[in-house]
Design a protein around this motif. Structure first.
Motif, short mmCIF file in Angstrom:
data_model
loop_
_atom_site.label_atom_id
_atom_site.label_comp_id
_atom_site.label_asym_id
_atom_site.label_seq_id
_atom_site.Cartn_x
_atom_site.Cartn_y
_atom_site.Cartn_z
N LEU A 1 -9.93 -16.82 -19.85
CA LEU A 1 -9.62 -16.19 -21.13
C LEU A 1 -10.77 -16.39 -22.12
O LEU A 1 -11.15 -15.47 -22.85
N ARG A 2 -11.31 -17.60 -22.13
CA ARG A 2 -12.42 -17.88 -23.05
C ARG A 2 -13.67 -17.09 -22.67
O ARG A 2 -14.46 -16.66 -23.52
N ALA A 3 -13.83 -16.86 -21.36
CA ALA A 3 -14.98 -16.07 -20.89
C ALA A 3 -14.90 -14.63 -21.38
O ALA A 3 -15.93 -13.95 -21.50
N LEU A 4 -13.69 -14.17 -21.68
CA LEU A 4 -13.52 -12.82 -22.23
C LEU A 4 -13.99 -12.75 -23.68
O LEU A 4 -14.18 -11.65 -24.22
N GLY A 5 -14.15 -13.93 -24.33
CA GLY A 5 -14.52 -13.97 -25.74
C GLY A 5 -13.37 -14.33 -26.65
O GLY A 5 -13.47 -14.25 -27.88
N ILE A 6 -12.25 -14.75 -26.05
CA ILE A 6 -11.05 -15.14 -26.81
C ILE A 6 -11.16 -16.61 -27.21
O ILE A 6 -11.56 -17.46 -26.40
N ARG A 7 -10.83 -16.91 -28.45
CA ARG A 7 -10.82 -18.30 -28.91
C ARG A 7 -9.58 -19.02 -28.35
O ARG A 7 -8.49 -18.44 -28.30
N ILE A 8 -9.74 -20.31 -27.98
CA ILE A 8 -8.63 -21.12 -27.48
C ILE A 8 -8.39 -22.27 -28.45
O ILE A 8 -9.33 -23.01 -28.80
N SER A 9 -7.14 -22.43 -28.87
CA SER A 9 -6.79 -23.49 -29.83
C SER A 9 -5.74 -24.41 -29.23
O SER A 9 -4.87 -23.98 -28.46
N ILE A 10 -5.80 -25.67 -29.61
CA ILE A 10 -4.74 -26.61 -29.28
C ILE A 10 -3.89 -26.77 -30.53
O ILE A 10 -4.39 -27.09 -31.61
#
Length: 563
Positions: free
Chosen positions: A447-456
């Motif tokens: 998902l992050r490789a798509l350019g989407i930010r990941i949050s905890i």
């Protein structure tokens, strides 16, 4: 003559636990003659062991005199007769008092509970026990509950039933394999066995559910204390092969006679209380309340209507702004799902998402939220409005779908939204439980490789491990509202929040504080370099229309803020 005429065995002892009397039934069951037994230590004549472990059981006469009350023999109590054969027995022991009330000895009354274990049918054992864990199953549990209720009636004490459900066991089982899942269940069974007394019963109810029967308690607080002991024991890491697994548990508690006088009612009410414990968050216990019956009816109503709500478009999104603390400008927003129920009215996520999770609807709801957030972004853009990124909450169950990244990419392509306008948030407690789950990690990486930010999300709450966070491809940490709202209460809370901010800065992560409600909180967070904030100080969650009006004021105007 009277004692020789009854059907139960009777043995009495003096204060030193030496046998002073045996009736004829006691002679027959033990294999000892009265003349040979008199004066001998009770454990020599009445040799008792645990039927499952064959370890020596507690001396019932000694316990009755020490506690100065009637006590039940341990369930699975087996008598080793004089000839070495075994006999399962049951009943109780009580202190003997003289006329002045002083204890002078004890009396044990018992009878043959069933055939000797050495002659018991293997098939009968298998019919009453779980083959994976060796614990009693539902059939045997029902018998044990009936026995416990009978003893409780006779001796006027309470019985507690605890219904346990392992939180998020299914993702572990699915991602690491059923072999690992089975070993984890065996580890749980061992931990439970170490927590209870010989007189108690542990049952595997099925799947990842267990029941613990406390056959004798004095007050409700005893059951609550037992539940906490179990929660603490099961929360310790489980070493299964090369995996170190952490699980949490939800426990519901019902009591005899307060919450039911038969096994089925007690089980039903403990099960209901367990669902309320689960809705309160991971690793909680809940004592049954009669008011839960009405709430259970409401829950059933929600279950029946939630699937239709998805099809009929009764779900919708609100958007709560997040501001950049340095400038006060709108930086992004969180999408919050709502449900306009036709009979119950507007419903918040906390009222229906736990139901969705337990009935397999959390994934389709999550997919709908993703699609709707992207669709709304594109709709605003078509209106000529300059858009900002939208954060969407995602359950760890969704992350176990290896096709998720491709599904999200398809949504982005169909709606025409660039990946940088989407941020996915996962709770910190969920990530901790699955820190060795390769599927979750690979899905987040894709998902992050798509350019989407990941949050905890809710960072700092629960048992979040900084060490395990290193495995995840993160961009943002959201500080849990509980820390923000309490950070100015004392120096320790303030220091902890500052440490969370520093942690994010050291790892080059963006830090967002959630639940900001006062100007003092805003000033403190801004002073210590927190990047952004969300809360009622800035705005309540807004409808799509109201949020579009807010977007129309950006970027030249700042969102109302104390600065």
């Amino acid at each position: 003559m009277t004692l020789d005429s009854i059907g139960d065995a009777v043995v009495t002892t003096d204060l030193a636990c030496r046998v002073t009397y045996m009736n004829r039934v006691a002679e027959r069951l033990t294999g000892w003659s009265s003349s040979d037994a008199l004066g001998k230590p009770l454990p020599e004549v009445l040799t008792l062991v645990n039927g499952k472990t064959l370890k020596t059981a507690a001396n019932p006469a000694q316990r009755a005199m020490y506690e100065n009350r009637t006590v039940g023999l341990a369930l699975d109590c087996v008598l080793i007769r004089q000839d070495g054969s075994q006999l399962e027995i049951e009943d109780s022991a009580a202190p003997i008092h003289d006329r002045d009330g002083y204890i002078r000895g004890a009396v044990i009354v018992f009878h043959d509970a069933c055939q000797s274990l050495t002659h018991s049918s293997r098939f009968a054992y298998q019919a009453q026990h779980d083959p994976l864990t060796g614990l009693p199953n539902r059939i045997l549990l029902s018998e044990r509950i009936s026995q416990a209720i009978g003893l409780a009636k006779r001796h006027r004490h309470q019985v507690a039933l605890m219904y346990l459900d392992l939180d998020a066991f299914k993702p572990i089982n699915d991602s690491l394999g059923h072999g690992v899942g089975d070993q984890l269940l065996q580890s749980v069974a061992d931990r439970l066995s170490s927590c209870v007394r010989d007189t108690d019963t542990i049952c595997r109810q099925g799947g990842d559910e267990f029941v613990v029967l406390l056959s004798e308690i004095e007050k409700p607080q005893d059951a609550i204390a037992f539940a906490q002991k179990i929660l603490n024991a099961l929360a310790e890491p489980h070493r299964v092969g090369n995996h170190e697994l952490r699980i949490t548990t939800s426990i519901g508690i019902s009591l005899y006679p307060d919450h039911g006088v038969d096994a089925s009612t007690l089980l039903h009410n403990a099960d209901m209380a367990m669902y309320y414990a689960k809705s309160s968050g991971c690793n909680h216990s809940q004592l049954f309340r009669n008011s839960m019956n009405a709430l259970a009816a409401q829950r059933s109503h929600i279950e029946s209507q939630l699937e239709r709500a998805l099809k009929d478009g009764a779900l919708f999104l609100d958007f709560q702004p997040r501001v950049e603390l340095a400038t006060g400008k709108l930086m992004c927003a969180e999408a919050l799902v709502r449900w306009r129920n036709p009979t119950l009215g507007l419903m918040q996520p906390s009222a229906f998402l736990p139901v969705a999770e337990t009935h397999g609807l959390i994934v389709p709801i999550g997919h709908w939220v993703l699609h709707e957030a992207c669709r709304q972004l594109q709709a605003w853009r078509e209106e000529g409005i300059e858009i900002v990124p939208i954060a969407v909450n995602m359950s760890v169950i969704e992350l176990h779908d290896k096709r998720l990244a491709a599904y999200v990419a398809d949504i982005l392509a169909k709606t025409g939204i660039e990946a940088r306008y989407l941020e996915l948030e996962v709770s910190g407690s969920s990530l901790l439980v699955h820190h060795q789950d390769d599927i979750t990690i690979s899905t987040l990486t894709a998902l992050r490789a798509l350019g989407i930010r990941i949050s905890i999300d809710d960072f700092g709450a629960g048992d979040t491990s900084l060490k395990h966070l290193q495995r995840y491809p993160l961009d943002t940490i959201n500080i849990a509202p509980c820390f923000v709202q309490e950070m100015l209460d004392n120096l320790e809370n303030a220091s902890f929040t500052r440490a969370l901010i520093n942690f994010g800065q050291q790892l080059s992560l963006r830090v967002i504080a959630k639940g900001v409600e006062t100007t003092a909180q805003f000033d403190y967070l801004k002073l210590h370099g927190c990047d952004g904030a969300q809360g009622f100080l800035f705005s309540k969650p807004l409808s799509a229309r109201a949020f579009s009006l807010l977007l129309g004021t950006q970027p030249s105007d700042s969102l109302n803020s104390p600065s």
